[in-house]
Design a protein around this motif. Structure first.
Motif, mmCIF file in Angstrom:
data_model
loop_
_atom_site.group_PDB
_atom_site.id
_atom_site.type_symbol
_atom_site.label_atom_id
_atom_site.label_comp_id
_atom_site.label_asym_id
_atom_site.label_seq_id
_atom_site.Cartn_x
_atom_site.Cartn_y
_atom_site.Cartn_z
ATOM 1 N N THR A 13 58.301 17.108 45.657
ATOM 2 C CA THR A 13 59.404 17.613 44.837
ATOM 3 C C THR A 13 59.797 19.027 45.271
ATOM 4 O OG1 THR A 13 58.014 18.553 43.078
ATOM 5 C CG2 THR A 13 58.604 16.215 42.894
ATOM 6 N N TYR A 14 58.808 19.842 45.604
ATOM 7 C CA TYR A 14 59.129 21.216 46.016
ATOM 8 C C TYR A 14 59.854 21.229 47.370
ATOM 9 C CZ TYR A 14 56.550 23.631 42.280
ATOM 10 O OH TYR A 14 56.132 24.136 41.059
ATOM 11 N N VAL A 36 51.741 14.834 51.782
ATOM 12 C CA VAL A 36 50.777 15.161 50.724
ATOM 13 C C VAL A 36 49.925 13.945 50.363
ATOM 14 C CG1 VAL A 36 50.629 15.800 48.276
ATOM 15 C CG2 VAL A 36 52.252 16.981 49.770
ATOM 16 N N LYS A 54 49.476 23.903 50.847
ATOM 17 C CA LYS A 54 50.660 23.456 50.102
ATOM 18 C C LYS A 54 51.883 23.360 50.998
ATOM 19 C CE LYS A 54 48.618 23.562 46.033
ATOM 20 N NZ LYS A 54 48.341 22.352 45.270
ATOM 21 N N PRO A 56 56.254 23.338 50.360
ATOM 22 C CA PRO A 56 56.835 23.632 51.669
ATOM 23 C C PRO A 56 56.390 24.969 52.271
ATOM 24 C CG PRO A 56 58.362 24.294 49.956
ATOM 25 C CD PRO A 56 57.176 23.679 49.260
ATOM 26 N N THR A 68 57.975 27.977 47.342
ATOM 27 C CA THR A 68 59.360 27.588 47.095
ATOM 28 C C THR A 68 60.190 28.747 46.538
ATOM 29 O OG1 THR A 68 58.534 25.379 46.653
ATOM 30 C CG2 THR A 68 60.750 25.894 45.832
ATOM 31 N N TYR A 107 56.089 21.412 36.081
ATOM 32 C CA TYR A 107 55.584 20.663 37.241
ATOM 33 C C TYR A 107 54.305 19.899 36.892
ATOM 34 C CZ TYR A 107 53.779 19.602 41.880
ATOM 35 O OH TYR A 107 53.279 18.944 42.972
HETATM 36 N N1 GSH Z 1 53.393 27.067 44.444
HETATM 37 C C1 GSH Z 1 53.841 26.143 45.470
HETATM 38 C C2 GSH Z 1 53.504 24.739 45.022
HETATM 39 C C3 GSH Z 1 53.847 23.698 46.054
HETATM 40 C C4 GSH Z 1 53.158 22.364 45.758
HETATM 41 O O1 GSH Z 1 52.437 22.195 44.757
HETATM 42 N N2 GSH Z 1 53.378 21.420 46.649
HETATM 43 C C5 GSH Z 1 52.704 20.162 46.532
HETATM 44 C C6 GSH Z 1 53.650 19.019 46.860
HETATM 45 S S1 GSH Z 1 55.018 18.892 45.745
HETATM 46 C C7 GSH Z 1 51.570 20.150 47.543
HETATM 47 O O2 GSH Z 1 51.680 20.735 48.597
HETATM 48 N N3 GSH Z 1 50.462 19.466 47.229
HETATM 49 C C8 GSH Z 1 49.400 19.300 48.140
HETATM 50 C C9 GSH Z 1 48.044 19.483 47.517
HETATM 51 O O3 GSH Z 1 47.978 20.093 46.422
HETATM 52 O O4 GSH Z 1 47.086 19.012 48.127
HETATM 53 C C10 GSH Z 1 55.344 26.312 45.711
HETATM 54 O O5 GSH Z 1 56.047 26.698 44.774
HETATM 55 O O6 GSH Z 1 55.819 26.068 46.816
#
Ligand code: GSH
Length: 211
Positions: A13-14, A36, A54, A56, A68, A107
């Motif tokens: 989503t991000y 992911v 994480k 993006p 993000t 989120y």
């Molecule tokens: N604080 C980060 C959060 C990004 C995030 O949570 N991305 C998720 C995908 S939507 C991710 O990378 N998840 C991988 C994991 O937690 O292993 C931002 O705002 O970019």
């Protein structure tokens, strides 16, 4: 080949938020689809880009940007039109509040109940109490962001989608794929907001291909 590279797959989503903003501002980019769902962000190659694993991550103008919020605010400063925030200070404050509320409380709540339905293995099984609590938090979030937008058509505070819309929209897209979607859309003002955002060309063009 462009000199701007986005790391992250379309299902995030991000990542979709950043794709919306890049697209809306006409910034050309290449994409490396770090997935992911298969744990790729935790592999050494991606940990070297983002040590917290994480997506993006955006390489742009000779620098690497993580998170993000930082990415979107840089893109908005770099390419001011179309703006991702309203110009009026009070409306901007409420749009900023919506962004913070979505990041801090939306989120986790929405992904929480979406995961229950769509990715139960990822969250370690089906916990119906957690699903209900997350749905309740998501409804609270929805009430607040709708209240904050006032008379504006979009929760980013403008007549066209802004950052807050492109942040909540990708989460809503998943929510509406579940049987809990209607409970979220039944919050006063949510359905009409969702209908307006769904009609946005950029938002529609960035829908992930879930095959
Ligand atoms: N604080 C980060 C959060 C990004 C995030 O949570 N991305 C998720 C995908 S939507 C991710 O990378 N998840 C991988 C994991 O937690 O292993 C931002 O705002 O970019």
């Amino acid at each position: 080949m462009s000199d701007t590279t986005l790391y992250g797959f379309d299902g995030s989503t991000y990542v979709r938020t950043v794709r919306c903003v890049l697209t809306r501002k006409g910034v050309a980019y290449d994409q490396v689809p770090v997935n992911v769902l298969t744990g790729e962000p935790r592999e050494p190659e991606h940990l070297a880009r983002h040590p917290f694993g994480k997506v993006p991550v955006l390489d742009i103008d000779g620098m690497r940007l993580r998170e993000t919020d930082a990415i979107v605010r840089y893109l908005d400063a770099r390419n001011p039109e179309p703006a991702m925030f309203p110009a009026d200070a009070r409306a901007r404050a409420k749009a900023d509040e919506n962004v913070a509320l979505i990041n801090s409380y939306g989120y986790g709540a929405i992904i929480g109940f979406v995961a229950y339905h769509l990715f139960p293995d990822l969250v370690g099984g089906k916990d119906d109490e957690a699903r209900k609590a997350n749905l309740g938090s998501a409804r609270t979030l929805a009430k607040l962001v709708i209240e904050n937008k006032g008379d504006a058509p979009f929760i980013g505070g403008g007549d066209a989608p802004g950052y807050a819309d492109y942040l909540l929209g990708p989460l809503m897209a998943y929510a509406t794929m579940t049987e809990d979607g209607p409970a979220l859309l039944s919050v006063d003002g949510m359905q009409s907001w969702w209908d307006r955002l769904s009609a946005d060309e950029t938002f529609a063009a960035t829908a992930p291909d879930l095959g």
